[in-house]
Motif scaffolding. Structure first.
Motif, PDB file in Angstrom:
ATOM      1  N   GLN A 224       0.825  -1.213   0.000  1.00 51.58           N
ATOM      2  CA  GLN A 224       0.000   0.000   0.000  1.00 51.58           C
ATOM      3  C   GLN A 224       0.860   1.264   0.000  1.00 51.58           C
ATOM      4  O   GLN A 224       0.449   2.303  -0.512  1.00 51.58           O
ATOM      5  N   ASP A 225       2.045   1.170   0.610  1.00 58.49           N
ATOM      6  CA  ASP A 225       2.896   2.356   0.707  1.00 58.49           C
ATOM      7  C   ASP A 225       3.885   2.477  -0.456  1.00 58.49           C
ATOM      8  O   ASP A 225       4.599   3.469  -0.564  1.00 58.49           O
ATOM      9  N   PRO A 244      -7.922  -0.627  -5.407  1.00 54.15           N
ATOM     10  CA  PRO A 244      -7.824  -1.757  -4.481  1.00 54.15           C
ATOM     11  C   PRO A 244      -8.138  -3.056  -5.207  1.00 54.15           C
ATOM     12  O   PRO A 244      -8.904  -3.070  -6.167  1.00 54.15           O
ATOM     13  N   LYS A 250      -4.980  -5.241  -1.019  1.00 51.16           N
ATOM     14  CA  LYS A 250      -3.716  -5.005  -1.714  1.00 51.16           C
ATOM     15  C   LYS A 250      -3.965  -4.038  -2.874  1.00 51.16           C
ATOM     16  O   LYS A 250      -5.004  -4.117  -3.520  1.00 51.16           O
ATOM     17  N   PRO A 251      -3.018  -3.177  -3.143  1.00 51.24           N
ATOM     18  CA  PRO A 251      -3.217  -2.262  -4.261  1.00 51.24           C
ATOM     19  C   PRO A 251      -2.892  -2.938  -5.599  1.00 51.24           C
ATOM     20  O   PRO A 251      -2.033  -3.805  -5.667  1.00 51.24           O
TER      21      PRO A 251
END
Lengths: 490, 330
Positions: A224-225, A244, A250-251
């Motif tokens: 995500q980051d 998402p 999870k991206p």
């Protein structure tokens, strides 16, 4: 489990990987991402000792990697190679058995029961046991790769390094392979470090991601980051949008193409909405970005055909989806292109109007069957089954809406509808209070995504004002029309 | 497992039959009883003084060439590699001819001077060929190595021709020796080559598991825990010891190292734990048979055995090349 401190190194004098530091915990899966030539594979090769390091440290289980002999190192770290051709054939079992090389000692064979067990287990986990005696070159690419996973697992090393393990595999094999690796990592506490080409796969299967740019760490952290639009744009120089994953937190990212094609301008007009024998129809020349609670193709998507189908008041079908799909098919509408709602109101009672604003225009269409009206604040007292009474609201916007604007448009349209019911004194027959809607209302916001960018659609924005006024007007008129029809027929 | 046992049974049986045929067939037919029954003195003499050393030497040379061919092929992942195609045999020949030409005999080595120089020639050529091939093409494609072998082989061949041209009186002997022959060598030669045969074979056999790993490439072998540098050196030296000593006693005999491992792999798979001993066994059988054919086919004259092996080997070489290229094309 594995710690890398200020690592630099590469092929020549000029290091390809520069000052890379990270650590991986036991049982963790770390993905290494980066554009071509960013030093992903080189980093892996320096860790596995294929390429020399110029400075920095690689610590494995608390000891510097140089302190291990080659065999000891292979007992700690297994590497899954990329697929390549072989001049000689080996059977699958012999190939997997080579994974036990680091444990073979002495001049004569020292193959133990333990070795045999490790090989059998690795073959079982990867599903290659049935090919045991087949020559490896007779297998497909995906199967061969599984054999090499088995070989690496047979090594029973606590650390597994992978270099683009899904290269050249189709998606089913990609999934199988990564599922196997991830499950093994979880069950056995294996630490996995893998180079990925595909950002989405990496985001799905890794606990953390390391993004490399020009041999240096650009970003490290949970997916995500790391999989962020500005980050990816900065490192890969590609325009992307992240979303998402539908099932996991999870991206995922998609590319935003920069095409040279000419965009044909179009807009939705009042006249585009036509009344057919048993449905209201809008057919647009190009796809509209749509969010709706329709029966067919609800949710977010791009659609060209919009159907509001009038059914008899006693319409009762077990499988509404299927019956409705058959209906659309008989009318010749392209199923993946079409959003369809249902109402008990006959189509001639639709109220359509176009509203002009500074940015452009919107078209609103409402059918309002209020025989089944409900006061939402009292509905907890009711026990009746849902039934197609239904106020169906369509709002078409000739403009470009943000995601936020889509959601605000839904709210604004709903608020306007509630206000219309209130002013028309539509009552919930059960509670006797003013109704806020019916039990099966549907709403649809669709936009051309052309023209002016409209970031918001709250009630005092330009767009919100039009939606509020338009939905209120059309709903009031539609209620009148419905009441007239009911009065005439009853 | 059964297949493996069968492989050994067949190979050993073939070897015994080859030895039996080798000692009994010839201008004088020698019955097999002569081995244990010395009643017929002439037959016994022929058997023990001429036939047996010849057969055993052919066996040792064939075994040496075949096992080193198998090792070179595994190490280089190249099914066309053998001491002859790599130019290593030529290197060994140059080493040997230099020894003969200058009449070198080092005090400590004595009779072993010839094989030792021959081995040195083999080892130096080996490293030059591989070094050059790597310089040309890091991935060391099959063709690159073979072409490099041809380049070095041709160059060394011209060095040999030069030296032959300069030695007039011994010309015939060296030419005969160059074409490869195991005739009239006697027991001395066997004693000279035997220690090197054991050393070289052991060096390769100790690396049978490493050779299996190296089949997947040096990088992969490294990952599997093989000390690649050290093991590679050991295999190259082992192969050079075997080739050098074989060339020292028999001259250049081509293609044995190509044909035998190829057949062995085709029949019984490419696991070096078995390829090495089976190649050894079958290499011995093949050269014993080839030598038998060489000395009987145009009897009473004799062909150099290298003629026969090349006659068989070249088509096999062509066949493997064809197969590999077809495989690569698919």
């Amino acid at each position: 489990m594995l710690q890398v401190d200020n690592l630099s190194g590469g092929y020549g004098r000029e290091p390809i990987v520069r000052n890379v530091s990270f650590h991986v915990e036991k049982g963790e899966v770390l993905g290494i991402l980066g554009p071509n030539g960013s030093g992903k594979s080189t980093l892996l090769k320096i860790i596995s000792g294929i390429l020399p390091k110029q400075s920095g440290k690689v610590m494995i289980a608390g000891k510097p990697s140089g302190a291990y002999t080659q065999k000891q190192f292979a007992q700690q770290v297994a590497v899954l190679p990329q697929l390549h051709a072989h001049a000689f054939s080996h059977s699958v079992k012999d190939t997997v058995a080579l994974g036990r090389y680091p444990y073979q000692t002495g001049i004569f064979s020292s193959w133990s029961e333990f070795d045999e067990q490790a090989v059998q287990e690795a073959m079982n986990h990867t599903g290659v046991t049935r090919y045991e005696n087949t020559a490896i070159e007779l297998l497909s690419g995906g199967e061969q790769q599984r054999v090499f996973v088995a070989q690496a697992l047979a090594q029973q090393a606590p650390i597994l390094l992978l270099d683009e393990p899904t290269n050249h595999l189709d998606i089913a094999h990609q999934q199988q392979l990564l599922d196997t690796i991830r499950n093994q990592a979880r069950q056995k506490g294996i630490t996995v470090i893998s180079v990925f080409h595909d950002i989405n796969l990496a985001a799905l299967y890794c606990d953390r991601l390391l993004l490399l740019k020009n041999g240096e760490v650009a970003s490290i952290g949970v997916p995500q980051d790391v999989v962020l639009e500005p980050e990816i744009h900065h490192v890969y120089n590609a325009r992307v949008k992240t979303q998402p994953h539908p099932e996991m937190p999870k991206p995922q990212m998609t590319l935003l193409p920069n095409l040279q094609e000419k965009v044909e301008l179009f807009s939705v007009k009042k006249a585009d909405i036509t009344i057919k024998e048993d449905h209201v129809l809008l057919q647009s020349s190009q796809s509209l970005k749509t969010i709706s609670s329709a029966v067919h193709n609800a949710g977010l998507g791009w659609y060209k055909t919009f159907v509001n189908r009038g059914v008899r008041a006693d319409y009762m079908i077990d499988d509404v989806q299927r019956e409705n799909t058959d209906y659309l098919r008989t009318l010749g509408y392209h199923l993946t292109d079409t959003v369809a709602m249902m109402t008990a109101v006959s189509p001639e009672h639709v109220e359509v109007e176009e509203y002009e604003g500074e940015f452009g225009s919107i078209v609103v269409a409402v059918t309002a069957g209020v025989g089944n009206a409900v006061d939402v604040s009292k509905s907890w007292q009711r026990e009746d089954i849902p039934y197609i009474g239904t106020i169906n609201t369509w709002v078409f916007v000739n403009g470009e809406l943000s995601e936020e604007a889509f959601v605000q448009a839904l709210i604004t349209a709903t608020e306007a509808k509630v206000k219309a019911l209130q002013d028309e004194q539509v009552k919930d027959p059960e509670s006797g209070t003013v109704a806020t809607g019916t039990s099966t209302d549907s709403v649809l916001i669709a936009s051309t995504q052309q023209g002016e960018y409209l970031p918001y659609a709250g009630p005092i924005t330009q767009l919100g004002k039009l939606i509020g006024k338009g939905v209120y007007d059309c709903t009031v008129r539609a209620i009148h029309s419905y009441r007239l029809a009911v009065g005439e027929h009853g | 497992m059964n297949k493996t046992v069968l492989a050994y049974v067949v190979s050993i049986a073939t070897l015994l039959v080859a030895i039996w045929l080798g000692v009994s067939i010839g201008t004088v037919k020698i019955p097999i009883e002569t081995l244990w029954n010395q009643a017929d003195a002439t037959a016994s003499n022929i058997l023990w003084k001429i036939r047996m050393p010849r057969v055993l030497l052919a066996g040792i040379v064939g075994a040496s060439l075949a096992i080193s061919g198998a090792a070179f092929q595994g190490l280089l992942k190249n099914p066309l590699a053998d001491p002859y195609t790599l130019g290593v045999s030529s290197g060994a020949s140059v080493g040997a001819v230099i020894t003969l030409f200058f009449g070198i005999s080092l005090p400590i080595l004595g009779a072993f001077t010839l094989p030792v120089f021959s081995m040195m020639g083999a080892a130096i050529t080996m490293f030059l060929v591989i070094g050059f091939a790597r310089m040309v093409d890091r991935s060391m494609k099959m063709e690159t190595i073979i072409l490099t072998g041809i380049i070095f082989g041709s160059f060394l061949g011209s060095v040999l021709s030069l030296m032959i041209a300069l030695t007039q009186e011994e010309l015939r002997q060296i030419v005969g020796w160059l074409l490869g022959s195991v005739s009239m060598r006697g027991w001395n030669y066997i004693l000279m080559v035997l220690p090197f045969f054991f050393i070289g074979t052991c060096m390769l056999w100790l690396n049978r598991r490493e050779l299996n790993a190296l089949l997947f490439g040096e990088e992969r072998a490294h990952h599997l825990g093989v000390n690649v540098k050290q093991r590679k050196l050991m295999i190259l030296l082992g192969g050079s010891v075997l080739t050098g000593s074989a060339v020292a006693v028999s001259g250049t005999i081509g293609f044995v190292g190509l044909v035998v491992p190829h057949m062995t792999r085709m029949l019984w798979g490419s696991d070096h734990r078995h390829v090495l001993p089976l190649s050894l066994c079958n290499g011995a059988s093949l050269l014993i048979i080839c030598d038998l054919v060489a000395r009987t086919i145009i009897s009473p004259a004799e062909l150099p055995v290298g003629v026969i092996t090349a006659f068989i080997g070249a088509p096999v070489f062509a066949y493997i090349f064809y197969k590999q290229r077809r495989k690569g094309a698919m």
